[in-house]
Design an enzyme around this catalytic site. Structure first.
Site, PDB file in Angstrom:
ATOM      1  N   ASP A  10       0.714  -1.372  -0.048  1.00  8.93           N
ATOM      2  CA  ASP A  10       0.372   0.234   0.174  1.00  8.93           C
ATOM      3  C   ASP A  10       0.929   1.372   0.192  1.00  8.93           C
ATOM      4  OD1 ASP A  10      -2.403   1.663   0.005  1.00  8.93           O
ATOM      5  OD2 ASP A  10      -2.035   1.584   2.463  1.00  8.93           O
ATOM      6  N   SER A  11       0.745   2.739   0.063  1.00 13.38           N
ATOM      7  CA  SER A  11       1.087   3.869  -0.264  1.00 13.38           C
ATOM      8  C   SER A  11       2.023   3.810   1.325  1.00 13.38           C
ATOM      9  CB  SER A  11      -0.140   4.706  -0.468  1.00 13.38           C
ATOM     10  OG  SER A  11      -1.022   4.571   0.169  1.00 13.38           O
ATOM     11  N   TYR A  42      -0.546   8.494  -2.462  1.00 15.25           N
ATOM     12  CA  TYR A  42      -1.256   7.748  -3.995  1.00 15.25           C
ATOM     13  C   TYR A  42      -2.635   8.594  -4.552  1.00 15.25           C
ATOM     14  CZ  TYR A  42       2.384   4.469  -3.610  1.00 15.25           C
ATOM     15  OH  TYR A  42       3.758   3.036  -4.185  1.00 15.25           O
ATOM     16  N   GLY A  43      -3.194   9.126  -3.212  1.00 14.08           N
ATOM     17  CA  GLY A  43      -5.023   9.059  -4.370  1.00 14.08           C
ATOM     18  C   GLY A  43      -4.720  11.003  -3.828  1.00 14.08           C
ATOM     19  N   CYS A  73      -4.306  -1.309  -1.630  1.00 15.31           N
ATOM     20  CA  CYS A  73      -4.681   0.157  -1.542  1.00 15.31           C
ATOM     21  C   CYS A  73      -5.677  -0.034  -2.772  1.00 15.31           C
ATOM     22  CB  CYS A  73      -3.691   0.902  -2.151  1.00 15.31           C
ATOM     23  SG  CYS A  73      -4.101   1.950  -2.538  1.00 15.31           S
ATOM     24  N   THR A  75      -6.538   2.890  -4.101  1.00 10.70           N
ATOM     25  CA  THR A  75      -5.990   3.885  -5.507  1.00 10.70           C
ATOM     26  C   THR A  75      -4.859   3.171  -6.797  1.00 10.70           C
ATOM     27  OG1 THR A  75      -5.504   5.826  -4.111  1.00 10.70           O
ATOM     28  CG2 THR A  75      -4.523   6.458  -5.182  1.00 10.70           C
ATOM     29  N   GLU A 152      -4.216   9.155   9.435  1.00 10.18           N
ATOM     30  CA  GLU A 152      -2.844   8.945   9.674  1.00 10.18           C
ATOM     31  C   GLU A 152      -2.214   9.683  11.243  1.00 10.18           C
ATOM     32  OE1 GLU A 152       0.481   8.316   6.854  1.00 10.18           O
ATOM     33  OE2 GLU A 152      -1.098   6.897   6.248  1.00 10.18           O
ATOM     34  N   CYS A 186     -11.524   2.674   0.651  1.00  8.16           N
ATOM     35  CA  CYS A 186     -10.003   3.345   0.033  1.00  8.16           C
ATOM     36  C   CYS A 186      -9.524   2.689   1.719  1.00  8.16           C
ATOM     37  CB  CYS A 186     -10.078   4.760   0.692  1.00  8.16           C
ATOM     38  SG  CYS A 186      -8.166   4.949   1.581  1.00  8.16           S
ATOM     39  N   THR A 187      -8.598   1.757   1.529  1.00  9.22           N
ATOM     40  CA  THR A 187      -7.934   1.263   2.955  1.00  9.22           C
ATOM     41  C   THR A 187      -7.809   1.261   4.224  1.00  9.22           C
ATOM     42  OG1 THR A 187      -5.532   0.717   2.035  1.00  9.22           O
ATOM     43  CG2 THR A 187      -7.682  -0.874   1.344  1.00  9.22           C
ATOM     44  N   HIS A 188      -7.523   2.856   4.247  1.00  7.75           N
ATOM     45  CA  HIS A 188      -7.311   3.879   5.680  1.00  7.75           C
ATOM     46  C   HIS A 188      -8.556   4.342   5.936  1.00  7.75           C
ATOM     47  CE1 HIS A 188      -3.402   5.171   4.153  1.00  7.75           C
ATOM     48  NE2 HIS A 188      -3.213   5.862   5.220  1.00  7.75           N
TER      49      HIS A 188
HETATM   50  N1  DGL Z   1      -4.649   3.177   1.367  1.00  8.57           N
HETATM   51  C1  DGL Z   1      -4.995   4.270   0.298  1.00  8.57           C
HETATM   52  C2  DGL Z   1      -5.678   3.709  -0.732  1.00  8.57           C
HETATM   53  O1  DGL Z   1      -6.897   2.520  -0.535  1.00  8.57           O
HETATM   54  C3  DGL Z   1      -5.023   5.688   0.177  1.00  8.57           C
HETATM   55  C4  DGL Z   1      -4.033   6.281   0.752  1.00  8.57           C
HETATM   56  C5  DGL Z   1      -3.381   7.488   0.309  1.00  8.57           C
HETATM   57  O2  DGL Z   1      -3.564   8.137  -0.736  1.00  8.57           O
HETATM   58  O3  DGL Z   1      -2.419   7.325  -0.392  1.00  8.57           O
HETATM   59  O4  DGL Z   1      -6.985   4.534  -1.476  1.00  8.57           O
END
Ligand code: DGL
Length: 277
Positions: A10-11, A42-43, A73, A75, A152, A186-188
């Site tokens: 993931d990012s 990354y998003g 991820c 994204t 985060e 999004c996995t966050h």
């Molecule tokens: N965990 C990333 C996702 O699932 C998002 C975090 C990011 O923007 O890097 O999209």
């Protein structure tokens, strides 16, 4: 049977919500996790950049001799073209298709919401996937760019007024839309599931990409006869592209247990930006 590790990336920290679910249903599997903490988020980036970063992440995991790759991820899953995925000669899954499939099965009225990063929502990839599964699907998407930095930075408690206010603002689009299912794309986002559930209420089922992806990964490994059949508990090795200390400190929240294994830092920019055919 194959005792080699599963590679997950993931990012940053978000993909640990997928690892948490993998550990529940595949407790004997060894896992190698890469979090690109030096280049998160990354998003907010363009698709070309996300694809380039994802290829470097995958090339690192391939160098670790993994038996399967999971793009944990949203994204990356929304951005990687099939031509890149086809270069891989080992089982691969992102989080998008497992979540899209689960949402199509869960929804009774076909009205499905998706929240994700700006790049994910702009791609329209969730909508495209769901309409190909269910032609009556009506998709409403909304980008929630402030969620990742807030999560985060620890703004995650259900009674935190800041995350609550931002979430109410992002989710108000769904209030009058009659959706009965929402993908946390999004996995966050599963980290703030209680806040989202509280705002949307019981009438909306929430789809966690981690849970669905772990199920798909287990099915893929079973089909390929690659499950680790040993009775030992699986190990987890973590690699990052920035501070190892902050990953170990904050990652526990995402993983649901403290990170006691060693975290190593690597130079991800040294890995090729394309996959070998
Ligand atoms: N965990 C990333 C996702 O699932 C998002 C975090 C990011 O923007 O890097 O999209």
């Amino acid at each position: 049977m194959d005792t080699k590790p599963i590679g997950v990336f993931d990012s940053g920290l978000g993909g640990l919500t997928v690892v948490k679910e993998l550990k529940k249903i595949l407790p004997h599997e060894n896992i190698i996790y890469f979090g690109d903490t030096g280049r998160v988020p990354y998003g907010t980036r363009g698709r070309d950049t996300v694809v380039k970063y994802a290829c470097q992440d995958i090339n690192f995991l391939l160098s670790q001799n993994v038996k399967m790759i999971i793009a944990a991820c949203g994204t990356v899953s929304a951005s990687l073209p099939q031509s890149v995925i086809s270069c891989l000669s080992l089982p691969f899954t992102g989080v998008l298709l497992p979540a899209a499939q689960a949402a199509c099965v869960t929804s009774l009225n076909g009205k499905i919401g998706v929240i994700g990063t700006a790049t994910t929502i702009k791609s329209g990839a969730y909508g495209k996937a769901m309409r190909s599964i269910r032609n009556d699907a009506v998709i409403t998407g909304n980008a929630c760019p402030l969620f990742v930095p807030l999560i985060e930075n620890g703004y995650i408690q259900p009674d935190n007024q800041i995350i609550r206010l931002i979430a109410e603002n992002y989710l108000k689009i769904f209030k009058g839309s009659d959706i009965d299912t929402l993908i946390l794309g999004c996995t966050h986002f599963p980290i703030i599931r209680p806040v989202i559930a509280d705002i949307l209420g019981d009438a909306v089922s929430l789809i966690d990409p981690g849970e669905e992806t772990a199920r798909v990964a287990a099915a893929l490994l079973t089909k390929e006869h690659k499950l680790n059949m040993t009775k030992e508990p699986g190990s987890c090795h973590f690699y990052v592209s920035d501070s190892t200390e902050s990953f170990a400190e904050n990652g526990g929240l995402f993983l649901g247990e403290s990170i006691t294994d060693q975290v190593e830092r690597i130079s991800i920019e040294n890995y090729p930006t394309q996959l070998e055919q």
